[in-house]
Design a protein around this motif. Structure first.
Motif, short mmCIF file in Angstrom:
data_model
loop_
_atom_site.label_atom_id
_atom_site.label_comp_id
_atom_site.label_asym_id
_atom_site.label_seq_id
_atom_site.Cartn_x
_atom_site.Cartn_y
_atom_site.Cartn_z
N THR A 124 0.80 -1.22 0.00
CA THR A 124 0.00 0.00 0.00
C THR A 124 0.84 1.28 0.00
O THR A 124 0.62 2.17 -0.82
CB THR A 124 -0.93 0.00 1.24
OG1 THR A 124 -1.69 -1.18 1.18
CG2 THR A 124 -1.85 1.19 1.21
N TYR A 131 1.18 4.46 -2.92
CA TYR A 131 0.94 5.90 -2.67
C TYR A 131 2.18 6.72 -3.02
O TYR A 131 2.09 7.77 -3.63
CB TYR A 131 0.54 6.14 -1.22
CG TYR A 131 -0.89 5.75 -0.92
CD1 TYR A 131 -1.95 6.23 -1.70
CD2 TYR A 131 -1.21 4.90 0.15
CE1 TYR A 131 -3.26 5.88 -1.43
CE2 TYR A 131 -2.51 4.54 0.42
CZ TYR A 131 -3.54 5.03 -0.37
OH TYR A 131 -4.83 4.67 -0.10
N ASN A 136 2.86 6.94 -6.69
CA ASN A 136 1.87 7.78 -7.34
C ASN A 136 2.37 9.21 -7.55
O ASN A 136 1.86 9.95 -8.39
CB ASN A 136 0.60 7.77 -6.48
CG ASN A 136 -0.52 8.54 -7.12
OD1 ASN A 136 -0.82 8.33 -8.29
ND2 ASN A 136 -1.11 9.45 -6.37
N GLU A 137 3.39 9.60 -6.79
CA GLU A 137 3.89 10.96 -6.93
C GLU A 137 4.89 11.09 -8.08
O GLU A 137 5.24 12.21 -8.47
CB GLU A 137 4.56 11.41 -5.61
CG GLU A 137 3.53 11.55 -4.49
CD GLU A 137 4.19 11.59 -3.13
OE1 GLU A 137 5.39 11.95 -3.08
OE2 GLU A 137 3.52 11.25 -2.15
N GLU A 195 -6.11 3.30 -7.83
CA GLU A 195 -6.66 3.65 -6.51
C GLU A 195 -5.79 4.70 -5.83
O GLU A 195 -6.29 5.65 -5.23
CB GLU A 195 -6.78 2.39 -5.63
CG GLU A 195 -7.98 1.54 -6.00
CD GLU A 195 -7.97 0.13 -5.38
OE1 GLU A 195 -9.02 -0.48 -5.30
OE2 GLU A 195 -6.87 -0.34 -4.99
N ALA A 196 -4.47 4.54 -5.96
CA ALA A 196 -3.57 5.52 -5.37
C ALA A 196 -3.74 6.87 -6.06
O ALA A 196 -3.79 7.92 -5.41
CB ALA A 196 -2.12 5.04 -5.50
N LYS A 197 -3.89 6.82 -7.36
CA LYS A 197 -4.06 8.06 -8.12
C LYS A 197 -5.33 8.79 -7.70
O LYS A 197 -5.36 10.01 -7.60
CB LYS A 197 -4.12 7.71 -9.61
CG LYS A 197 -4.44 8.87 -10.54
CD LYS A 197 -4.42 8.39 -11.98
CE LYS A 197 -5.61 8.95 -12.76
NZ LYS A 197 -5.79 8.28 -14.04
N GLU A 198 -6.38 8.04 -7.40
CA GLU A 198 -7.65 8.66 -7.01
C GLU A 198 -7.75 8.87 -5.51
O GLU A 198 -8.79 9.27 -5.00
CB GLU A 198 -8.82 7.79 -7.49
CG GLU A 198 -8.93 7.69 -9.01
CD GLU A 198 -9.17 9.05 -9.67
OE1 GLU A 198 -9.68 9.96 -9.00
OE2 GLU A 198 -8.82 9.18 -10.86
N HIS A 199 -6.69 8.57 -4.80
CA HIS A 199 -6.64 8.75 -3.35
C HIS A 199 -7.76 8.02 -2.64
O HIS A 199 -8.36 8.54 -1.70
CB HIS A 199 -6.67 10.23 -2.98
CG HIS A 199 -5.58 11.00 -3.65
ND1 HIS A 199 -4.26 10.88 -3.26
CD2 HIS A 199 -5.60 11.87 -4.68
CE1 HIS A 199 -3.52 11.66 -4.04
NE2 HIS A 199 -4.31 12.26 -4.92
N LYS A 217 -9.02 4.16 -0.90
CA LYS A 217 -8.36 3.09 -0.17
C LYS A 217 -7.86 2.01 -1.14
O LYS A 217 -8.58 1.61 -2.06
CB LYS A 217 -9.37 2.46 0.80
CG LYS A 217 -8.76 1.47 1.75
CD LYS A 217 -9.78 1.12 2.84
CE LYS A 217 -9.26 -0.03 3.70
NZ LYS A 217 -9.26 -1.32 3.00
#
Ligand code: ADP
Ligand code: MG
Length: 921
Positions: free
Chosen positions: A231, A235, A238-239, A360-364, A366
């Protein structure tokens, strides 16, 4: 008797007659065997082994081996196999099912077949329904095998790896079906051949074969788990994509196309692929180093960072190729895929290879760490792998057709040692459940007062409890068994034959334990015998006293009519009713049985209610009066037949679908095992590498194409950026302008070989080979897991597809085959990509990477097999929603979105759902 039963009956007769001949042969050997000293008898085992080694067949050895085993049993177990037990054992040896009633001594019977086949040294598995029975039988029969010089193992779920290996290496191994099946699956998940526990599947004897191969076969064995939790990494990664820029324009071989704006990556919307450029690669490394994800000076191509680059690409694809409200929507904090063609929301579906998590990470939202099926198999397919399979049970004949059809097992009905004297009474049918319970209470009370033991069989735990409440109220002492604590329940059931005993039990409770009239003193006598503080005379006296006491209890119970069986309901399968009845009347004991029914019972309500009610009305039955008529029993039996047929269909469906996965599983497992056992994987890698590079080459230089169609610049770029191969096909052609495409391909392959050899040279063949092996295993496992889940989706969705005219099973097979081919290609690609791009500096580094790969990649591993609930009410199974292929629900059921009856059918026919595919539901 119908024509069919006449035919089958006579076949049964013929077989028995044939076996009877061998029985006479064995009996004729007995006097000579009796003459042998213990040592001489024991020496028979090595003698048999030697004869086998010299080419004598097991069949030829059978009479002598059986005679030896029987004689040994007389000496060490104080039991002499009855003639019918010899016949039963021959049935097993010839790979058939022996139907022998409860109490006929199937445990002892099986020792003959196990001993004979154990001589071959390839392992005999005796499969029981629970751990308690496995242990009990391994212990009690192990004494006999041990005396004869064969080893016995017991395979329990609580055992560690070494203990299991030991158990499997024994000549004869006892254990449960679940444990054997899970071991098989686990053996195909190891990273080191030495970690496997099973040997070959040579001969399996399945006790209570109907429970295991029929009742439990409706649900597969499943091992599930969660992929490693990354997880945080998702995240963080994603940056990265927003910091990279897209390259505009591209080079083309004719020199016309040009890179307009150099950038960090290119993308291809059609194939949904992105590719880092050389500059982009460096930039990404800098960013990751700054973020602390990559150690200073390390490369993304280092062996230790294989997962990192995978994540980077997933993030990049999520950002550049997958667009919100086009490819997916965000709903209630979840990323839901939109079907490209129909625009339908595909709830529950997930993209693979980490893409879904990256989105999911891109859309923030879970990040869902989903549960994945790691491996699964049906019992049908597990047991069909045994080179020889046999079974035994008290109730097989009603299912003989299925055993034959699915397992190719013939059922032989073996006559009892002594004919049963049990009286099976006519069913009593009441109008209401309440009247029924009152009648049962009266029956139980009557038994209790006369000292007769009674066993009440129920179809559910709730029913057991209801009845228990009624008995408590009436102050009748009783025991309730729910098939939960096998050992304790076995003890209770062993005493269920004592005077006045009242025992309530569900179908499986205490199964496998004998109910002796007067109770079981065997255990007490055993305890006494092993008491070292007592002298022999004292022992003899005390055990005689116990025996006398038992004898008087026994006589008392026999006088009262033996064990009385009460059925509180007819089960949906006649076989289960027969099992219950079979608990009484063992070995020629007296006994009786009666089923109490009411029109409220599920089976009657659903299938026979109207008819029976009409009969009752016509006969003007007063309240509280039952009817007891053959016509009612016949209606019920025909209802049972209907349910049995339906359940057979469900199992067959499950099997037909699993067959597809089964063929593929075999291929994958075989490859995996070859890989585990291979000394040297370099040949395999070479052939994979050449295949992969040929494919890459051919996608830019198609076979039989004109030179104008070639895209050499594109090929060069891909070789450089994607495969880290320092080789330019353009230059090769410049050097040799007349080279054919074949020749160019050869040059490319040679360059790839050289690059590979250079790499191996750095750390040596052995270290690199170990790394390669782990990479391959990992690629096989992770892709196979994704494939299992894809098959699952496919199966659930296949009925909703627009193939109105086509057979969904055919369609499923075709698509599954395609998916499998794609998966194999992905595996090859992944392996070669890693092997070719990995940057190697030291041997330690590569060894560490191998280690890391070999460690478990999943957590929260679960073993599941929905224990078959033989007590499930018929309506659960018959509810219209229980479509056959849903009965085998996988752990993560991803349901298709609900379609309203009046909505347009998702197949695109334009008709309303209810008039199209909705009709099927
Ligand atoms: P099943 O599995 O057929 O219901 P079991 O194997 O549990 O029966 O055996 C029932 C009982 O019969 C056991 O107590 C066993 O010791 C006894 N038994 C079996 N065979 C013999 C035999 N040949 N002689 C004496 N007792 C036997
Ligand atoms: Mg048994």
């Amino acid at each position: 008797m119908s024509l069919l039963t006449q035919i089958f009956g006579s076949r049964n007769q013929r077989l028995l007659k044939q076996y009877q001949k061998t029985v006479r042969e064995i009996n004729a050997l007995e006097p000579a065997m009796e003459q042998l000293s213990d040592e001489a008898l024991q020496a028979k085992t090595p003698e048999f082994k030697a004869r086998l080694a010299q080419g004598e067949s097991l069949d030829a050895l059978l009479p002598e081996a059986f005679a030896v085993c029987r004689e040994a049993s007389k000496r060490v177990l104080k039991m002499r196999h009855f003639d019918v037990q010899l016949i039963g054992a021959m049935t097993l040896h010839y790979g058939k099912i022996a139907e022998m009633g409860t109490g006929e001594g199937k445990t002892l019977m099986a020792t003959l077949a196990a001993y004979l086949n154990g001589l071959a040294g390839t392992g005999v598995h005796v499969i029981t329904v629970n751990d308690y029975l496995a242990q009990r039988d391994a212990e009690s029969m192990g004494v006999l095998y041990g005396w004869l010089g064969l080893t016995t193992g017991c395979n329990l779920s609580s055992m560690d790896h070494d203990a299991k290996q030991l158990a499997y290496n024994a000549d004869i191994t006892y254990g449960t079906n679940n444990e054997f099946g899970f071991d098989y699956l686990r053996d195909n998940m190891v990273y080191d051949a030495a970690d496997r526990v099973q040997r070959t599947l040579s001969f399996g004897i399945v006790d209570e074969v109907d429970s295991i191969l029929i009742d439990e076969a409706r649900t597969p064995l499943i091992i599930s788990g969660q992929a490693e939790n990354h997880t945080d990494l998702y995240y963080k990664m994603n940056e990265v994509p927003p910091l990279l820029t897209l390259q505009v324009g591209e080079e083309t071989p004719d020199g016309k196309g040009k890179i307009e704006v150099p950038g960090d990556y290119t993308k291809d919307e059609k194939s949904h692929q992105v590719l880092l450029t050389e500059a982009g690669h460096e930039k990404a490394e800098q960013i990751l180093t700054k973020m602390g994800l990559l150690p200073e000076g390390a490369s993304l191509y280092d062996a230790a960072n294989i997962t990192l680059i995978h994540h980077l690409y997933a993030a990049l694809r999520a950002h550049t190729l997958y667009h919100k409200d086009q490819h997916y929507v965000v709903q209630n904090g979840e990323v839901v895929i939109v079907d490209e063609f129909t625009g339908r929301l595909m709830s529950g579906r997930r993209w693979s290879e980490g893409l879904h998590q990256a989105v999911e990470a891109k859309e923030h939202v879970k990040i869902q760490n989903e549960n994945q099926t790691l491996a699964s198999i049906t019992f049908q397919n597990y047991f069909r792998m045994y080179a020889k399979l046999a079974g035994m049970t008290g109730t097989a004949d009603t299912e003989a057709y299925e055993f034959q059809e699915i397992y190719n097992l013939e059922t032989v009905v073996i006559p009892p040692n002594r004919p049963s004297q049990r009286k099976d009474r006519q069913d009593q049918v009441y109008k209401t459940a309440q009247e029924k319970y009152q009648a049962m209470l009266k029956d139980i009370q009557d038994c209790y007062e006369r000292g007769q033991p009674v066993l009440v069989g129920t179809t559910s735990i709730e029913n057991s409890e209801l009845l228990s409440g009624i008995l408590t109220k009436a102050k009748l002492p009783h025991n309730v068994l729910n098939a939960k604590q096998h050992a304790r329940e076995a003890e209770i059931i062993a005493q269920a034959g004592r005077p006045q005993a009242i025992t309530i039990a569900t179908n499986m409770a205490g199964r496998g334990t004998d109910i002796v009239l007067g109770g079981n003193v065997g255990k007490q006598i055993q305890l006494l015998e092993s008491n070292e503080q007592l002298g022999d005379a004292e022992k003899a006296a005390q055990s005689q006293k116990l025996r006398d006491e038992w004898q008087s209890l026994h006589d008392q119970v026999v006088a009262a009519g033996g064990l009385h069986i009460i059925g509180t309901e007819r089960h949906e399968s006649r076989r289960v009713d027969n099992q219950l009845r079979g608990r009484s009347g063992r070995q020629g004991d007296p006994g009786s049985s009666r089923f109490y029914l009411s029109l409220d019972d599920a089976l009657l309500r659903i299938f026979a209610g109207d008819r029976v009610r009409a009969i009752m009305d016509r006969l003007k039955m007063p309240e509280g009066e039952p009817i007891e008529a053959g016509i009612v029993s016949r209606s019920i039996e025909s209802a049972q037949r209907k349910v049995e047929a339906r359940n057979f269909d469900i199992r067959k469906q499950l099997l037909e679908y699993d067959d597809v996965a089964n063929d593929q599983r075999k291929v994958i497992y075989q490859q995996r095992n070859e890989l585990l056992e291979a000394q040297d994987v370099s040949e395999l890698i070479t052939s994979l590498r050449q295949g992969v590079f040929a494919d890459v080459f051919r996608s830019y230089v198609p076979e039989q194409s004109m030179e104008e169609q070639w895209d050499l610049a594109g090929l060069d770029a891909v070789l450089r950026d994607e495969w880290q191969l320092d080789f330019s096909v353009t230059k090769a052609l410049e050097a040799e302008p007349n080279a054919t495409d074949e020749e160019l391909l050869d040059k490319l392959l040679a360059a790839a070989d050289a690059a590979y050899d250079a790499k191996v040279g750095v750390v040596g063949k052995e270290s690199f080979g170990g790394f390669e092996r782990s990479v391959m295993l990992q690629a096989i496992d992770s892709n196979w897991r994704e494939h299992l889940s894809a098959l699952d989706h496919l199966r659930q969705g296949i009925h909703l597809r627009g193939y109105a005219q086509q057979n969904p099973k055919q369609e499923y097979k075709r698509e599954a085959f395609e998916l499998f081919g794609q998966m194999l290609n992905r595996i090859k690609d992944e392996v070669i990509r890693i092997v070719m791009t990995v940057r190697i500096q030291s041997r330690e580094e590569i060894d560490a990477a191998e280690e890391q790969l070999a460690q478990s990649h999943v957590e929260n591993v679960h073993y599941q097999h929905a224990d078959f609930d033989a007590n499930a009410a018929p309506e659960d199974l018959l509810a219209p929603s229980a479509a056959p292929d849903q009965s085998a629900q996988q752990p993560h059921v991803n349901t298709m979105p609900k379609v309203g009856r009046n909505d347009p059918c998702p197949c695109g026919s334009g008709k309303k759902y209810k008039q199209c595919h909705g009709k099927l539901a």
